[in-house]
Design an enzyme around this catalytic site. Structure first.
Site, PDB file in Angstrom:
ATOM      1  N   GLN A 295      21.656   7.100  51.230  1.00 58.93           N
ATOM      2  CA  GLN A 295      20.696   6.079  50.824  1.00 58.93           C
ATOM      3  C   GLN A 295      20.582   5.982  49.305  1.00 58.93           C
ATOM      4  O   GLN A 295      20.634   6.992  48.597  1.00 58.93           O
ATOM      5  CB  GLN A 295      19.319   6.394  51.411  1.00 58.93           C
ATOM      6  N   ASN A 391      20.281   5.181  63.641  1.00 58.39           N
ATOM      7  CA  ASN A 391      20.269   4.663  62.270  1.00 58.39           C
ATOM      8  C   ASN A 391      21.593   3.949  61.995  1.00 58.39           C
ATOM      9  O   ASN A 391      22.430   4.436  61.247  1.00 58.39           O
ATOM     10  CB  ASN A 391      20.059   5.823  61.289  1.00 58.39           C
ATOM     11  N   CYS A 418      18.307  -1.508  58.994  1.00 58.56           N
ATOM     12  CA  CYS A 418      18.362  -2.154  57.683  1.00 58.56           C
ATOM     13  C   CYS A 418      18.605  -3.653  57.808  1.00 58.56           C
ATOM     14  O   CYS A 418      18.942  -4.321  56.830  1.00 58.56           O
ATOM     15  CB  CYS A 418      19.450  -1.512  56.820  1.00 58.56           C
TER      16      CYS A 418
END
Length: 462
Positions: A295, A391, A418
């Protein structure tokens, strides 16, 4: 030895573009202004809803035109002075000219609209977005393209919709150490006259500059992506960089001889320094390799990891599953409470990093598997997993993965997304598989852009 690129083309005279006035009706999902001109949608980056603007028409298609913002004739009350003097040329940060509170409202509406497209999700009420404490200077890694025009080296990002590199030496979103490295590298490339790769002639050496920074330790790793293996120039460049910026503790060369748009090739060579960058998010230390993903916003990532750990509410006899686990950031946070955690990731090098990270943090109850998620989930016994964390990338989960996960039937699923559009699609499928959303928390991981991270807590109805 790389061949010197030749360019016999004389500079072309810039042609004047037709201009028009337009009123921006709204922003699209990418944060780009939408107006209508001659019966077609007109996209204008850098314009805000409600503004009257002067636009140069760069491209006119059958259904859509692309405009270049020349001047704002009537400003929106949400417009602010941009912290970036290259915003209009670069266009990578679509919302940087918008007041930060207005950015959060835009992203909240974007998430709600994505949910409203599905009947079973339209009544969900997300929590207020967790705003970033530092909306500037937060990016800890950068992938920058290189080019050379009229003898001048450019290092930066491609302008939206083009392959023209916008030179950025002082990006307000980048960690300050990244900007220092960019300036130093550019000066040395210019001094050494190192040949920049030209995608049109397919000649030259340097293609991309990759930088990863550990804000906790104030150290950096640099990777030069080259068109071919090179020792002399890249070694000199690496030594010069480490001498001028001592925070650079690792320099690598990645060889990418392809002619496509892929940034990195398969082969990476360490030129000097340590093999990996040691970083820390929350109270977990992480070993990051030159090719592994992590990230870009450490502060917000730490908040997400802690939220996932809280919602997982694992006890020391329970088992957790972390899909698309990367280098193990989420799995290692879960391991502090769980009896055991299994991480699954398709990228083998990331799995090696994850295993090393578990050893470094002395978390022996973690193990990681490299391979296809759907296949590996089928190897697990039904009801053996209490909590599963997903994720995925922007494309979301494959339907096969969600179906395999539903057969495994964990009591709770935590989805870290995301992309609101693919999140809503996947939540709708999970709803059909007897899971219901109990909490939905958006997080502003990428201030100044239209991107939004969202963490969702689902429980099995039974």
């Amino acid at each position: 030895m790389a061949k010197r690129p030749t360019n016999n083309n004389r500079p072309r005279r810039r042609q004047s573009l037709p201009t028009t006035q337009a009123t921006i009706s709204q922003l699209n999902d990418e944060g780009v202004g939408i107006a209508y001109h001659e019966g077609k949608e007109l996209l204008v980056a850098g314009a805000l809803a409600g503004e009257k603007v002067l636009v140069a028409i760069e491209h006119s298609g059958q259904r859509r035109s692309i405009g270049q913002l020349r001047r704002v004739l009537e400003k929106s009350p949400l417009r602010r002075t941009s912290p970036c003097n290259l915003a209009e040329r670069c266009q990578s940060c679509a919302l940087i000219q918008m007041d930060y509170e207005a950015q959060l409202r835009y992203k909240s509406a974007k998430l709600k609209q994505a949910l409203a497209d599905f009947e079973m999700l339209k009544d969900l009420q997300p929590q207020p977005i967790l705003a970033a404490e530092h909306p500037l200077g937060y990016r800890t890694n950068a992938k920058l393209a290189l080019s050379k025009e009229r003898g001048k080296v450019h290092i930066g990002l491609y302008r939206r919709g083009t392959h023209k590199v916008v030179d950025i030496e002082d990006c307000p979103l980048h960690h300050p150490l990244i900007n220092r490295i960019v300036r130093t590298v550019k000066d040395e490339i210019q001094r050494q006259k190192i040949f920049i790769y030209d995608p049109q002639t397919r000649r030259g050496l340097l293609r991309y500059l990759l930088i990863k920074v550990s804000p906790k330790n104030e150290k950096a790793m640099v990777t030069f992506v080259t068109a071919e293996r090179n020792y002399r120039e890249i070694t000199h460049l690496a030594k010069w960089l480490a001498r001028k910026v001592p925070e650079v503790i690792s320099v690598h060369q990645n060889i990418n001889g392809s002619t496509g748009n892929v940034v990195m090739g398969r082969e990476t060579i360490r030129m000097l320094g340590v093999p990996d960058l040691i970083d820390q998010v929350g109270d977990i230390r992480l070993r990051i390799s030159p090719t592994s993903f992590f990230q870009v916003n450490h502060e917000q990532a730490a908040r997400i990891y802690e939220l996932v750990r809280k919602w997982a509410a694992l006890e020391n006899h329970e088992t957790a599953l972390d899909l698309y686990c990367g280098i193990g950031g989420i799995a290692l946070h879960l391991a502090k409470d769980a009896g055991s955690v299994t991480g699954i990731e398709v990228v083998e090098e990331a799995v090696l990093n994850a295993c090393e990270n578990a050893r470094m943090n002395r978390l022996g109850n973690c193990h990681f598997l490299a391979g296809d998620s759907a296949e590996l989930i089928h190897d697990l016994a039904p009801d053996s997993v209490k909590v599963a964390v997903i994720n995925p990338p922007r494309s979301g989960c494959q339907a096969e993965v969600l179906e395999a996960l539903a057969e495994l039937a964990p009591a709770r699923i935590i989805y870290v997304s995301c992309n609101p559009a693919t999140l809503a699609r996947d939540l709708d499928l999970l709803h059909e598989k007897s899971y219901r959303v109990t909490e939905l928390q958006p997080v502003d991981m990428f201030p100044q852009t239209a991107h939004l991270e969202t963490v969702v807590h689902l429980q099995h109805r039974n």
